[in-house]
Design a protein around this motif. Structure first.
Motif, PDB file in Angstrom:
ATOM      1  N   GLY A 259       0.804  -1.223   0.000  1.00 49.99           N
ATOM      2  CA  GLY A 259       0.000   0.000   0.000  1.00 49.99           C
ATOM      3  C   GLY A 259       0.832   1.265   0.000  1.00 49.99           C
ATOM      4  N   GLU A 260       2.142   1.124   0.143  1.00 43.80           N
ATOM      5  CA  GLU A 260       2.985   2.321   0.199  1.00 43.80           C
ATOM      6  C   GLU A 260       4.396   1.961  -0.229  1.00 43.80           C
ATOM      7  N   VAL A 261       5.037   2.896  -0.942  1.00 47.21           N
ATOM      8  CA  VAL A 261       6.481   2.834  -1.129  1.00 47.21           C
ATOM      9  C   VAL A 261       7.013   4.226  -0.795  1.00 47.21           C
ATOM     10  N   ALA A 262       8.099   4.258  -0.020  1.00 49.31           N
ATOM     11  CA  ALA A 262       8.640   5.540   0.433  1.00 49.31           C
ATOM     12  C   ALA A 262      10.145   5.562   0.224  1.00 49.31           C
ATOM     13  N   LEU A 263      10.640   6.734  -0.175  1.00 44.67           N
ATOM     14  CA  LEU A 263      12.077   6.909  -0.392  1.00 44.67           C
ATOM     15  C   LEU A 263      12.625   7.898   0.636  1.00 44.67           C
ATOM     16  N   VAL A 264      13.795   7.550   1.172  1.00 49.12           N
ATOM     17  CA  VAL A 264      14.435   8.386   2.199  1.00 49.12           C
ATOM     18  C   VAL A 264      15.900   8.562   1.808  1.00 49.12           C
ATOM     19  N   ASP A 265      16.365   9.800   1.803  1.00 46.63           N
ATOM     20  CA  ASP A 265      17.765  10.056   1.475  1.00 46.63           C
ATOM     21  C   ASP A 265      18.619   9.967   2.742  1.00 46.63           C
ATOM     22  N   ARG A 266      19.927  10.214   2.579  1.00 47.57           N
ATOM     23  CA  ARG A 266      20.778  10.118   3.777  1.00 47.57           C
ATOM     24  C   ARG A 266      21.008  11.483   4.417  1.00 47.57           C
ATOM     25  N   ALA A 267      20.285  12.515   3.942  1.00 46.34           N
ATOM     26  CA  ALA A 267      20.479  13.862   4.465  1.00 46.34           C
ATOM     27  C   ALA A 267      19.567  14.168   5.649  1.00 46.34           C
ATOM     28  N   GLY A 268      18.669  13.249   5.963  1.00 47.53           N
ATOM     29  CA  GLY A 268      17.809  13.456   7.124  1.00 47.53           C
ATOM     30  C   GLY A 268      18.585  13.317   8.419  1.00 47.53           C
TER      31      GLY A 268
ATOM     32  N   ILE B 206      13.603  -1.171   3.708  1.00 46.71           N
ATOM     33  CA  ILE B 206      14.331  -1.924   2.683  1.00 46.71           C
ATOM     34  C   ILE B 206      15.448  -1.095   2.069  1.00 46.71           C
ATOM     35  N   GLY B 207      15.648   0.105   2.559  1.00 47.46           N
ATOM     36  CA  GLY B 207      16.660   0.986   1.964  1.00 47.46           C
ATOM     37  C   GLY B 207      17.897   1.130   2.828  1.00 47.46           C
ATOM     38  N   SER B 208      18.997   1.470   2.176  1.00 48.83           N
ATOM     39  CA  SER B 208      20.238   1.840   2.871  1.00 48.83           C
ATOM     40  C   SER B 208      21.130   2.480   1.814  1.00 48.83           C
ATOM     41  N   GLU B 209      22.291   2.941   2.219  1.00 46.58           N
ATOM     42  CA  GLU B 209      23.199   3.537   1.232  1.00 46.58           C
ATOM     43  C   GLU B 209      23.684   2.500   0.235  1.00 46.58           C
ATOM     44  N   GLU B 210      23.548   1.219   0.590  1.00 49.21           N
ATOM     45  CA  GLU B 210      23.976   0.132  -0.306  1.00 49.21           C
ATOM     46  C   GLU B 210      22.888  -0.294  -1.272  1.00 49.21           C
TER      47      GLU B 210
ATOM     48  N   GLY C 206      10.794   1.445 -20.713  1.00 50.04           N
ATOM     49  CA  GLY C 206      11.826   0.525 -20.243  1.00 50.04           C
ATOM     50  C   GLY C 206      13.160   1.199 -19.942  1.00 50.04           C
ATOM     51  N   ASP C 207      13.219   2.538 -20.083  1.00 46.91           N
ATOM     52  CA  ASP C 207      14.455   3.237 -19.726  1.00 46.91           C
ATOM     53  C   ASP C 207      14.652   3.228 -18.210  1.00 46.91           C
ATOM     54  N   ARG C 208      15.939   3.181 -17.819  1.00 46.07           N
ATOM     55  CA  ARG C 208      16.261   3.149 -16.388  1.00 46.07           C
ATOM     56  C   ARG C 208      16.900   4.475 -15.973  1.00 46.07           C
ATOM     57  N   VAL C 209      16.356   5.109 -14.928  1.00 45.75           N
ATOM     58  CA  VAL C 209      16.823   6.417 -14.468  1.00 45.75           C
ATOM     59  C   VAL C 209      17.201   6.313 -12.987  1.00 45.75           C
ATOM     60  N   PRO C 210      18.482   6.568 -12.650  1.00 48.64           N
ATOM     61  CA  PRO C 210      18.871   6.510 -11.231  1.00 48.64           C
ATOM     62  C   PRO C 210      18.075   7.510 -10.383  1.00 48.64           C
ATOM     63  N   ILE C 211      17.565   7.051  -9.238  1.00 47.39           N
ATOM     64  CA  ILE C 211      16.865   7.931  -8.289  1.00 47.39           C
ATOM     65  C   ILE C 211      17.696   8.134  -7.029  1.00 47.39           C
ATOM     66  N   LEU C 212      18.143   7.039  -6.402  1.00 47.02           N
ATOM     67  CA  LEU C 212      19.013   7.124  -5.219  1.00 47.02           C
ATOM     68  C   LEU C 212      20.249   6.265  -5.460  1.00 47.02           C
ATOM     69  N   ARG C 213      21.398   6.876  -5.223  1.00 51.69           N
ATOM     70  CA  ARG C 213      22.680   6.155  -5.282  1.00 51.69           C
ATOM     71  C   ARG C 213      23.460   6.559  -4.035  1.00 51.69           C
ATOM     72  N   GLY C 214      23.858   5.567  -3.236  1.00 53.72           N
ATOM     73  CA  GLY C 214      24.603   5.881  -2.010  1.00 53.72           C
ATOM     74  C   GLY C 214      23.801   6.773  -1.069  1.00 53.72           C
ATOM     75  N   GLY C 215      22.486   6.729  -1.200  1.00 56.36           N
ATOM     76  CA  GLY C 215      21.631   7.524  -0.312  1.00 56.36           C
ATOM     77  C   GLY C 215      21.411   8.949  -0.770  1.00 56.36           C
ATOM     78  N   ASP C 216      21.947   9.306  -1.961  1.00 55.29           N
ATOM     79  CA  ASP C 216      21.768  10.686  -2.458  1.00 55.29           C
ATOM     80  C   ASP C 216      20.833  10.730  -3.657  1.00 55.29           C
ATOM     81  N   TRP C 217      20.034  11.771  -3.702  1.00 54.47           N
ATOM     82  CA  TRP C 217      19.114  11.956  -4.815  1.00 54.47           C
ATOM     83  C   TRP C 217      19.892  12.150  -6.122  1.00 54.47           C
ATOM     84  N   GLN C 218      19.408  11.534  -7.188  1.00 54.48           N
ATOM     85  CA  GLN C 218      20.016  11.663  -8.512  1.00 54.48           C
ATOM     86  C   GLN C 218      19.102  12.437  -9.457  1.00 54.48           C
ATOM     87  N   ILE C 219      17.988  12.865  -8.978  1.00 56.19           N
ATOM     88  CA  ILE C 219      17.069  13.591  -9.871  1.00 56.19           C
ATOM     89  C   ILE C 219      16.719  14.963  -9.295  1.00 56.19           C
TER      90      ILE C 219
END
Lengths: 386, 386
Positions: free
Chosen positions: A298-307, A359-363, A373-386
């Motif tokens: 029912g939910e998917v959430a993204l968290v960066d490492r800047a919090g 389910i997230g971490s810097e790894e 079908g294109d792939r766009v990085p969103i989080l890498r190493g915990g940092d936003w890519q967009i």
């Protein structure tokens, strides 16, 4: 008050507390009355009474909830009340010697009508942490009790920005940033998200009109409120029919006193078909069997490492804090307001439960997949890519 | 359980407790589940939150009660639940610096629907004392805290007959005796009662069909229960239109934290027209203004000196105990089941309040007056004369 539930003069304020949290509860009640509340309705849940139930009552009766529990929650919506909830496990280990499947069958103090009221946006609400001795000892078992409580209070003050000159403004700045990321992500209209990291290879479909939401909500009557303090996440409603692969949790999960460690969930066609863990899997399994939607997302959430939560490295065993330390998904009920088209709202997941797990971490890489079908990085190493 | 609320397998059990009474509350919950309860619904009332309300909320809002409070109580009746209440002031003096009139306006945790449910006899219920440190210090201020709590527990165990080999049987014997006195008194069909003693010269009319009741109740479904533990009183429903003279209370009265001392009430034509006290009169006055029936009498009860509470000489500042130490009357709501004729039931007093205050002692003579005007001694020196 203005930076949390934003209690309005003349409102009834429902406070969901627990035995052991009396001091903070009374301060909140006094503050709400000073803000003009008409009535503060404190409900103290007692986990020791729940323990007595699970230990003594007939197993088949454990999912029973008296009619007036749900009626009260619906009345809070109908009467446009404010709601304040206090998190933090007052009695870690209380259920440790009981069968997790039985513990999982009794979902109180959570009631299914809460989701309905949240979805209808009829109440201005907030959930915030309430440090207690029991919780402090769980989080910092190596410190003596007094030091553990001091340390937990310090961490809570830090992540809630109570240690800044103007906590409401400091929170507000972070929330503005999260809202800007959410807006950019919504614009991309990704078809799916791909999570990839140690033990995790997992693809999750989004709805055509999934909208990313963060930090600041508004009721149907226009009352702006912060539903979570702290909040570091941006989240949306996924497609409950499309989730495939294996996902390994990156933090322990506390389910009303049962800690689930080393959780691994395999999804097929949107359904959790396998729930395993090093410890406490039964508590989550029994909840996932509550209804048809309980095994879907029912939910998917993204968290960066800047919090402020992730960098502490502390495991709080409290969803409000741990979910804001890491990207996560939730089994069960969706927030219908995170889809824009009526057809997607209709298809969003329905359940009596809503259980977040991390389910997230810097790894863990998070990648957006477009309809082409294109792939766009969103989080890498915990940092936003967009 | 069998000697109190007499919880039946499959019943929902509502427990009305307070913050500070967690230990006994949890024992009761466990015992109810072992007796087969389907669910135990504990409601912890927090007097410190009430204090925050009286100190901060708009005075005109203090009699507001959320709709779901009464709905829950009515549901307890409709669903044939058991009810258990715990008395004993956890926070003596908590309201001492607040305006007693404002304190009196907030009558929670009491709600008017409770009287309706008691009258309908749809719930099996009991009220019993729960010793706490706060209460012990109020009752025994000259002892150190530990000794005060030990002494209070000892007294409670004694008056509840927990110090006998078979508490239920020992209570049962006393209740049989009280029921036999009640039956004899009912047979006499007195037209009125006359109370005469220091500061008291007071005549109270009875209904033609007033029936004296004691100790053991039965629900409409035939569940026998003991509504008060302990219980030493026999009581009936008076004529709300006939009460004249002055009555002086013989014990202090605790009204949710405000102690009323040296109370003197003057009645004319059934109405309390003058309420004075050395201390705390405002708290009772404001309650007596709540509705038309609040200044009229709904109960008269007689207590002999053979019970276990009076001889202790202890003032408990708790109506359950103090009312069972001395004869008393109650302002407010009548028990309709203590009249036999429908016409008398219709005429019996109706109110949102029911407040007992003690008017008996060994120095107060109680005399029955027949319709012919003959005077028959009922209590002399605290002993039954009939």
């Amino acid at each position: 008050m203005s930076a949390g539930a934003n209690v309005q003069p003349g409102q009834i304020v429902a406070v969901g507390s627990e035995t052991g949290k009396e001091d903070l509860t009374r301060e909140i009640a006094a503050a709400a009355y000073r803000a003009g509340a008409k009535f503060v309705d404190v409900a103290y849940f007692d986990p020791w009474v729940k323990r007595a139930r699970v230990a003594n009552a007939a197993p088949e009766s454990l999912d029973f909830v008296p009619s007036w529990y749900g009626d009260r929650v619906l009345a809070l919506g109908d009467q446009r009340c404010a709601r304040i909830g206090l998190t933090g496990n007052v009695a870690p280990g209380l259920m440790a010697d009981l069968d997790p499947t039985l513990v999982g069958r009794d979902m109180l103090p959570s009631v299914k009508e809460s989701g309905e009221v949240v979805g209808a946006r009829t109440t201005n609400w907030t959930v915030a942490p309430a440090p207690t001795q029991g919780w402090a000892t769980l989080v910092h078992p190596d410190l003596d009790p007094g030091a553990a409580l001091d340390k937990l209070w310090g961490e809570i003050a830090h992540v809630c920005r109570l240690d800044s000159d103007d906590p409401a403004a400091t929170l507000g700045e972070r929330f503005d940033f999260l809202l800007s990321v959410a807006a950019r992500l919504t614009e991309r209209r990704f078809d799916a998200l791909h999570f990839e990291g140690p033990g995790t290879d997992f693809t999750l479909g989004l709805m055509p009109s999934s909208r990313w939401v963060a930090a600041r909500f508004e009721t149907v009557d226009g009352i702006v409120h912060f539903p979570n303090i702290p909040s570091e996440e941006i989240f949306t409603t996924p497609d409950p029919q499309r989730a495939d692969g294996v996902v390994r949790s990156t933090k322990p999960l506390d389910l009303s006193g049962t800690v689930v460690r080393g959780l691994e969930v395999r999804f097929e066609g949107g359904r959790a078909v396998d729930i395993n863990a090093d410890e406490g899997a039964g508590a989550l399994r029994s909840r996932a069997e509550v209804d048809e939607g309980a095994a879907r997302l029912g939910e998917v959430a993204l968290v960066d490492r800047a919090g402020r939560i992730g960098p502490l490295g502390t495991i709080f065993y409290d969803t409000l804090l741990d979910e804001n330390a890491a990207s996560h998904v939730a089994l069960g009920r969706a927030y219908p307001f995170a889809c824009d088209d009526e057809a997607d709202v209709e298809r969003s997941n329905v359940s009596a439960i809503h259980i977040d797990f991390m389910i997230g971490s810097e790894e863990v890489d998070v990648t957006g997949v477009t309809t082409e079908g294109d792939r766009v990085p969103i989080l890498r190493g915990g940092d936003w890519q967009i």
